[in-house]
Design an enzyme around this catalytic site. Structure first.
Site, PDB file in Angstrom:
ATOM      1  N   SER A 132       0.858  -1.176   0.000  1.00 48.52           N
ATOM      2  CA  SER A 132       0.000   0.000   0.000  1.00 48.52           C
ATOM      3  C   SER A 132       0.897   1.230   0.000  1.00 48.52           C
ATOM      4  CB  SER A 132      -0.881  -0.034   1.253  1.00 48.52           C
ATOM      5  OG  SER A 132      -1.676   1.121   1.341  1.00 48.52           O
ATOM      6  N   LYS A 158      -0.839  -0.837  -4.514  1.00 52.12           N
ATOM      7  CA  LYS A 158      -2.093  -0.137  -4.197  1.00 52.12           C
ATOM      8  C   LYS A 158      -1.744   1.312  -3.899  1.00 52.12           C
ATOM      9  CE  LYS A 158      -4.698  -0.140   0.070  1.00 52.12           C
ATOM     10  NZ  LYS A 158      -5.394  -0.971   1.072  1.00 52.12           N
ATOM     11  N   LYS A 160      -2.880   4.919  -2.559  1.00 52.35           N
ATOM     12  CA  LYS A 160      -3.877   5.652  -1.788  1.00 52.35           C
ATOM     13  C   LYS A 160      -4.280   6.870  -2.613  1.00 52.35           C
ATOM     14  CE  LYS A 160      -4.204   3.463   2.191  1.00 52.35           C
ATOM     15  NZ  LYS A 160      -5.511   2.935   2.634  1.00 52.35           N
ATOM     16  N   ASP A 186      -7.078   2.937  -3.379  1.00 51.28           N
ATOM     17  CA  ASP A 186      -7.868   2.909  -2.145  1.00 51.28           C
ATOM     18  C   ASP A 186      -8.158   4.346  -1.714  1.00 51.28           C
ATOM     19  OD1 ASP A 186      -9.037   2.455   0.319  1.00 51.28           O
ATOM     20  OD2 ASP A 186      -7.290   1.470   1.219  1.00 51.28           O
ATOM     21  N   LYS A 260     -10.145  -7.709   6.878  1.00 48.38           N
ATOM     22  CA  LYS A 260      -9.261  -7.266   7.967  1.00 48.38           C
ATOM     23  C   LYS A 260      -9.832  -7.800   9.258  1.00 48.38           C
ATOM     24  CE  LYS A 260      -7.639  -2.820   6.220  1.00 48.38           C
ATOM     25  NZ  LYS A 260      -7.861  -1.377   6.300  1.00 48.38           N
TER      26      LYS A 260
HETATM   27  O1  OSB Z   1      -7.501   1.318   4.147  1.00 52.84           O
HETATM   28  O2  OSB Z   1      -6.349  -0.407   3.879  1.00 52.84           O
HETATM   29  C1  OSB Z   1      -6.532   0.652   4.452  1.00 52.84           C
HETATM   30  C2  OSB Z   1      -3.611   1.392   6.760  1.00 52.84           C
HETATM   31  C3  OSB Z   1      -4.263   1.911   7.854  1.00 52.84           C
HETATM   32  C4  OSB Z   1      -5.620   2.049   7.819  1.00 52.84           C
HETATM   33  C5  OSB Z   1      -6.331   1.664   6.683  1.00 52.84           C
HETATM   34  C6  OSB Z   1      -5.685   1.131   5.596  1.00 52.84           C
HETATM   35  C7  OSB Z   1      -4.291   1.032   5.625  1.00 52.84           C
HETATM   36  C8  OSB Z   1      -3.494   0.574   4.481  1.00 52.84           C
HETATM   37  C9  OSB Z   1      -2.139  -0.013   4.755  1.00 52.84           C
HETATM   38  O3  OSB Z   1      -3.837   0.691   3.319  1.00 52.84           O
HETATM   39  C10 OSB Z   1      -2.174  -1.480   4.866  1.00 52.84           C
HETATM   40  C11 OSB Z   1      -0.872  -2.067   5.349  1.00 52.84           C
HETATM   41  O4  OSB Z   1       0.085  -2.062   4.580  1.00 52.84           O
HETATM   42  O5  OSB Z   1      -0.795  -2.544   6.499  1.00 52.84           O
HETATM   43 MG    MG Z   2      -8.570   0.267   2.689  1.00 56.16          MG
END
Ligand code: OSB
Ligand code: MG
Length: 365
Positions: A132, A158, A160, A186, A260
């Site tokens: 991410s 991914k 953001k 995302d 999650k």
């Molecule tokens: O939306 O997936 C998400 C991190 C913190 C809160 C929400 C999200 C995320 C990430 C990172 O996208 C995921 C990771 O690498 O642990």
């Molecule tokens: Mg997410």
């Protein structure tokens, strides 16, 4: 096996680089860890709540409080499934509940010698790793970050996104790295249905999915948006239980689900989300919350279940941390290995833990 108590511990984990999403910027990870002590073993739980209630309503201090005041006193047994049932009469607080369940499950599995993966039903010994990528200050720095992750072997990127940082970064990554890169975005709920025509511009970039474009409680608008876009929609924040997953799928609100454990109240419910999606033929992948090696170990075990057909946010430890609290998870040919030892199969290093601890409290049960 009897539960004697639970040690609550907060640690401060410096992040390699700040992590920016549409809801805020994280400079360090404030993590609540649980150590469940039973007459036969110890088990570790990691609470994925963040320091402020920006991703969801939970936050670290609130989670510590509800665990201490309500969840631990309600436990009637140290069997994880029974504990989960006992905690269910309290509304909300899924991340707090998940942390308690994880600690008990780890204690139980360590005592019986079974791994998390085996217990959950893992069918793979390693899982493909995605990463991410936070919102960057500018396009050149985004491209250099993505280049580094691709060079390290990450199998899926991914990005953001948020209003003002969406089409341009996606176009730039496609232009620089080509059409073969598995790419998704995302939004963490940063858009509304009024942005549908804008988001439709993403359709030309062959993305795997757009994750959580709209508000958590807006399944109906997600279903409308899904009909206006060619790119599949994935839900994260909205999927708070297996029941919510079934409802979202029946509405046509998404075509992919991010699983999650913290968001759905634990690994047992996460497996039920997987099962519902598998029954519908809907692909799932394992999300992340910047976990330390403890939460990462459990996530990687979950991601080895058969319905996890897309690479997850199951990155190596060094994606976020120079020094993890456990032995680090490393990338091997773009994969992360599922631990095979009893329970989580990893344990925290006492010295690292001590050096990062900001608060600790023993709660007898
Ligand atoms: O939306 O997936 C998400 C991190 C913190 C809160 C929400 C999200 C995320 C990430 C990172 O996208 C995921 C990771 O690498 O642990
Ligand atoms: Mg997410």
């Amino acid at each position: 096996m009897k539960l004697e108590g639970v040690e609550l511990r907060r640690i401060k984990m410096p992040l390699r680089t700040p992590f920016r999403t549409s809801f805020g910027t994280e400079h360090e990870r404030d993590v609540l860890l649980l150590r469940a002590v039973t007459t036969e073993s110890e088990g570790w739980g990691e609470c994925v709540a963040m320091s402020s209630p920006l991703y969801s309503a939970e936050y670290v201090s609130g989670a510590a409080s509800v665990i201490k005041r309500f969840l631990l006193p309600a436990l009637t047994s140290c069997d994880a499934a029974q504990a989960s049932q006992a905690m269910s009469r309290f509304k909300g607080h899924p991340m707090a509940k998940a942390a308690v369940e994880m600690a008990l499950l780890d204690a139980q599995l360590r005592a019986s010698g079974m791994s998390f993966g085996t217990y959950l039903g893992a069918v793979r010994s390693r899982v493909p790793a995605g990463v991410s990528v936070g919102i960057a200050p500018d396009i050149p720095s985004l491209l250099s970050t993505v280049e580094g992750f691709l060079a390290a072997g990450y199998q899926r990127i991914k990005l953001k996104i948020e209003p003002g940082w969406d089409v341009a970064p996606v176009r730039a990554v496609r232009a620089q790295f080509g059409d073969d890169v598995l790419l998704q975005v995302d939004a963490n709920a940063a858009y509304t249905l009024a942005d549908a025509r804008h988001l439709a511009q993403l359709d030309s970039f062959d993305l795997l999915m757009i994750e959580q474009p709209l508000a958590e409680d807006d399944l109906r608008d997600h279903a409308s948006l899904a009909r206006l876009l060619r790119t599949p929609l994935c839900l994260d924040e909205s999927i708070v239980s297996a029941k919510a997953a079934a409802f979202a799928l029946s509405l046509g609100a998404c075509q992919v689900v991010n699983v999650k454990p913290g968001r759905v109240g634990g690994y047992l419910e996460a497996r039920r989300v997987h099962d519902v999606c598998a029954a519908h033929g809907v692909p799932v992948w394992c999300g992340g919350m910047l976990e330390t090696g403890l939460g990462r170990a459990a996530n990687v075990a979950l991601a080895a279940l058969p319905g996890f057909v897309l690479p997850g946010d199951t990155s190596a430890s060094d994606r976020y941390y120079v020094e993890d609290v456990t032995e680090p998870f490393v990338l091997e040919d773009g994969h992360v290995r599922v631990p095979g030892g009893a329970g989580l199969g990893v344990a925290p290093d006492g010295e690292v833990l001590a050096s990062r601890t900001t608060w600790v409290e023993w709660v007898p049960v």
